[in-house]
Design an enzyme around this catalytic site. Structure first.
Site, mmCIF file in Angstrom:
data_model
loop_
_atom_site.group_PDB
_atom_site.id
_atom_site.type_symbol
_atom_site.label_atom_id
_atom_site.label_comp_id
_atom_site.label_asym_id
_atom_site.label_seq_id
_atom_site.Cartn_x
_atom_site.Cartn_y
_atom_site.Cartn_z
ATOM 1 C CG HIS A 72 51.858 52.478 31.585
ATOM 2 N ND1 HIS A 72 50.520 52.813 31.556
ATOM 3 C CD2 HIS A 72 52.079 51.723 30.486
ATOM 4 C CE1 HIS A 72 49.972 52.282 30.480
ATOM 5 N NE2 HIS A 72 50.896 51.604 29.826
ATOM 6 C CE1 TYR A 201 45.004 57.131 36.837
ATOM 7 C CE2 TYR A 201 42.885 57.155 37.952
ATOM 8 C CZ TYR A 201 44.056 56.505 37.632
ATOM 9 O OH TYR A 201 44.277 55.237 38.110
ATOM 10 N N PRO A 293 37.702 51.971 42.532
ATOM 11 C CG PRO A 293 36.623 51.697 40.491
ATOM 12 C CD PRO A 293 36.368 51.893 41.938
ATOM 13 C CE LYS A 297 47.498 51.946 44.884
ATOM 14 N NZ LYS A 297 48.759 51.661 44.209
ATOM 15 C CE1 TYR A 385 47.200 54.897 39.769
ATOM 16 C CE2 TYR A 385 49.090 54.869 38.292
ATOM 17 C CZ TYR A 385 47.734 54.713 38.511
ATOM 18 O OH TYR A 385 46.912 54.367 37.465
HETATM 19 C C1 LIG Z 1 33.014 44.023 38.223
HETATM 20 C C2 LIG Z 1 34.353 44.403 38.803
HETATM 21 C C3 LIG Z 1 35.201 45.238 38.087
HETATM 22 C C4 LIG Z 1 36.426 45.619 38.637
HETATM 23 N N1 LIG Z 1 37.210 46.465 37.939
HETATM 24 C C5 LIG Z 1 38.377 46.859 38.487
HETATM 25 C C6 LIG Z 1 39.205 47.771 37.792
HETATM 26 O O1 LIG Z 1 38.901 48.209 36.688
HETATM 27 N N2 LIG Z 1 40.363 48.151 38.391
HETATM 28 C C7 LIG Z 1 40.735 47.666 39.629
HETATM 29 O O2 LIG Z 1 41.797 48.026 40.140
HETATM 30 N N3 LIG Z 1 39.976 46.799 40.288
HETATM 31 C C8 LIG Z 1 38.812 46.389 39.753
HETATM 32 N N4 LIG Z 1 38.048 45.527 40.421
HETATM 33 C C9 LIG Z 1 38.546 45.022 41.698
HETATM 34 C C10 LIG Z 1 39.440 43.788 41.524
HETATM 35 O O3 LIG Z 1 39.055 43.080 40.380
HETATM 36 C C11 LIG Z 1 39.320 42.944 42.800
HETATM 37 O O4 LIG Z 1 39.831 43.717 43.863
HETATM 38 C C12 LIG Z 1 40.033 41.586 42.713
HETATM 39 O O5 LIG Z 1 39.331 40.727 41.847
HETATM 40 C C13 LIG Z 1 40.132 40.955 44.110
HETATM 41 O O6 LIG Z 1 40.560 39.626 44.021
HETATM 42 P P1 LIG Z 1 39.997 38.517 45.013
HETATM 43 O O7 LIG Z 1 40.694 37.270 44.648
HETATM 44 O O8 LIG Z 1 40.048 39.021 46.392
HETATM 45 O O9 LIG Z 1 38.440 38.414 44.685
HETATM 46 P P2 LIG Z 1 37.709 37.914 43.358
HETATM 47 O O10 LIG Z 1 38.506 38.215 42.169
HETATM 48 O O11 LIG Z 1 36.322 38.453 43.446
HETATM 49 O O12 LIG Z 1 37.671 36.334 43.506
HETATM 50 C C14 LIG Z 1 36.790 35.673 44.381
HETATM 51 C C15 LIG Z 1 36.444 34.331 43.775
HETATM 52 O O13 LIG Z 1 35.620 33.607 44.681
HETATM 53 C C16 LIG Z 1 34.580 32.973 43.962
HETATM 54 N N5 LIG Z 1 33.479 32.724 44.905
HETATM 55 C C17 LIG Z 1 32.594 33.616 45.404
HETATM 56 N N6 LIG Z 1 31.736 33.008 46.248
HETATM 57 C C18 LIG Z 1 32.098 31.695 46.269
HETATM 58 C C19 LIG Z 1 31.578 30.569 46.942
HETATM 59 N N7 LIG Z 1 30.517 30.665 47.755
HETATM 60 N N8 LIG Z 1 32.163 29.386 46.738
HETATM 61 C C20 LIG Z 1 33.257 29.269 45.926
HETATM 62 N N9 LIG Z 1 33.775 30.316 45.245
HETATM 63 C C21 LIG Z 1 33.210 31.519 45.423
HETATM 64 C C22 LIG Z 1 34.262 33.954 42.868
HETATM 65 O O14 LIG Z 1 33.614 33.352 41.758
HETATM 66 C C23 LIG Z 1 35.646 34.472 42.493
HETATM 67 O O15 LIG Z 1 36.245 33.722 41.475
HETATM 68 C C24 LIG Z 1 36.813 45.138 39.913
HETATM 69 C C25 LIG Z 1 35.967 44.288 40.612
HETATM 70 C C26 LIG Z 1 34.746 43.933 40.081
HETATM 71 C C27 LIG Z 1 33.841 43.031 40.880
#
Ligand SMILES: Cc1cc2nc3c(=O)[nH]c(=O)nc-3n(C[C@H](O)[C@H](O)[C@H](O)COP(=O)(O)OP(=O)(O)OC[C@H]3O[C@@H](n4cnc5c(N)ncnc54)[C@H](O)[C@@H]3O)c2cc1C
Length: 391
Positions: A72, A201, A293, A297, A385
């Protein structure tokens, strides 16, 4: 068991870190509490910054992204019944965002790690991190009922906001800074062809709304709602009615209606910890920070953290330099706070706050008018952005 880097969590942060370390010849083991199927189908974010896209392509995990991602070059802001386009690419020297679902990023990274013989353990239980201030920190966990221990050089806590790593640092070492917003997003995924090629938006007196998409057949839409919103009070008809009431513009544009595939409510907060490290534990992604969200980011910040971390770990092994690891947190936090500011600003500009009055309404409209008509205003929005540089 023994590894160089023990990684807790197979989200975008943990998987990308394992991939980047592998590319510089550093071994890791990824431990995940959920099943592979669960994390490959978990619907979350979907907007990739230019830097995230470049990193995926540059490190060999961007093939499907290039085929299926929707680039986009602009984004729309709708208010007062009219839509206004911000030409992202034109304002940023050709940079853009790409819509590609988070679960697809996860699939690509898992595929790459397994293809390269990477070690990943899914469905682990009772995971804990130990001896963090020693040079041989340990991860203990159970898998299929059997207890395991991994001795590591470093542990990366990539286990998201509700993980165990952040809480494992001794009390008082890590400070948290937080804002909880008095609203949430009701998000739906719908089988309906997007009626706009770019995100919209919307600021509306009934509340914020966002039009987005995941593919040429699937629309992703969000509505501002109460933090404790009861989904039972939102049958599909009511969701569509409200979405159309907020999003329809004077020129007759509205989202296409279709079967709802998924529905959920997500709370909104800004959260940052400082520092993001203790001893040999390094936190990355949602384990260290959460953004509302609105700025799209969260996933991108997770990727930029592990990029910095992988470079610091590489410098440790290849050059014998510990200084980059020592500076990991300070290095990441400079970018994180700018991204926090942007996410907070987008949220404040576009949502209806409880107790807001006519003054607030007019101020928000004036701000939207400014950022959609002034080249300087549009450029500020555009460069944030599409993503600030990953240093
Ligand atoms: C419900 C939801 C919807 C979202 N929607 C958006 C959106 O629409 N737009 C946007 O920009 N961002 C969104 N986000 C934010 C974005 O998805 C996150 O910022 C991103 O997933 C971060 O990645 P991460 O790897 O840091 O964490 P995560 O993706 O949360 O990965 C962490 C991993 O660690 C695992 N874990 C947790 N505890 C343990 C443990 N004790 N032992 C082993 N494994 C463990 C979890 O299962 C998970 O797989 C959303 C987040 C959530 C929770």
């Amino acid at each position: 068991m023994r590894t160089q880097v023990g990684i807790v969590g197979a989200g975008p942060a943990g998987l990308m870190l394992s991939h980047l370390l592998h590319l510089c010849g550093i071994e890791s083991i990824v431990l995940e509490c959920r099943s592979r199927h669960y994390i490959e189908n978990r619907v979350r974010a979907g907007v990739l910054e230019q830097g995230t896209v470049d990193l995926m392509i540059g490190t060999g995990v961007g093939e499907r992204l290039q085929q299926q991602g929707l680039r986009h070059e602009g984004v729309w802001f709708s208010f007062g019944g009219r839509r206004h386009r911000i030409p992202l690419a034109e304002l940023t020297g050709g940079r853009a965002i790409t819509v590609y679902a988070q679960q697809e990023v996860v699939k690509d990274l898992i595929q790459a790690r397994l293809g390269a013989g990477g070690q990943m353990v899914f469905e682990v239980d009772e995971l804990s991190v130990q001896e963090l201030d020693s040079i041989r920190p340990k991860i203990r966990y159970r898998h299929a009922g059997v207890a395991h221990e991994i001795t590591c050089d470093f542990i990366a806590g990539c286990d998201g906001f509700h993980g165990v790593c952040r809480e494992s640092a001794p009390e008082g070492v890590i400070a948290a800074y937080e804002r909880v917003y008095p609203f949430a997003w009701l998000g739906i995924l719908a089988e309906a062809a997007p009626t706009s090629e770019e995100l919209i938006y919307t600021y509306h007196p009934r509340g914020f709304a966002l039009f987005s998409m995941r593919s040429p057949q699937v629309t992703r839409l969000y509505l501002q709602c109460k933090p404790d919103e009861d989904l039972n009070e939102w049958p599909d008809d009511r969701v569509w009615e409200e979405l159309c009431a907020r999003m329809r513009t004077e020129d007759g544009w509205a989202p296409a209606v279709g079967p709802v595939l998924q529905k959920g409510v997500n709370g909104m907060r800004s959260f940052v910890i400082e520092p993001m490290q203790f001893g040999r534990l390094f936190l990355a992604g949602d384990a260290a920070h959460i953004v509302p969200p609105t700025g799209a980011k969260g996933l991108n910040l997770a990727i930029s953290d592990v990029r910095v971390l992988s470079q610091a770990i590489e410098a440790f092994y290849k050059l014998g330099r510990g200084d980059l690891l020592e500076q990991y947190s300070a290095h990441c936090l400079r970018r994180i706070w700018k991204v926090q500011r942007f996410s907070w600003w987008m949220t404040s500009m576009l949502h209806l706050f409880p107790g807001a009055d006519g003054f607030d309404h007019r101020r928000q409209l004036a701000e939207l008018d400014y950022i959609t008509t002034s080249r300087a205003g549009m450029t500020v929005l555009a460069e944030n952005y599409v993503g600030l540089p990953m240093e």
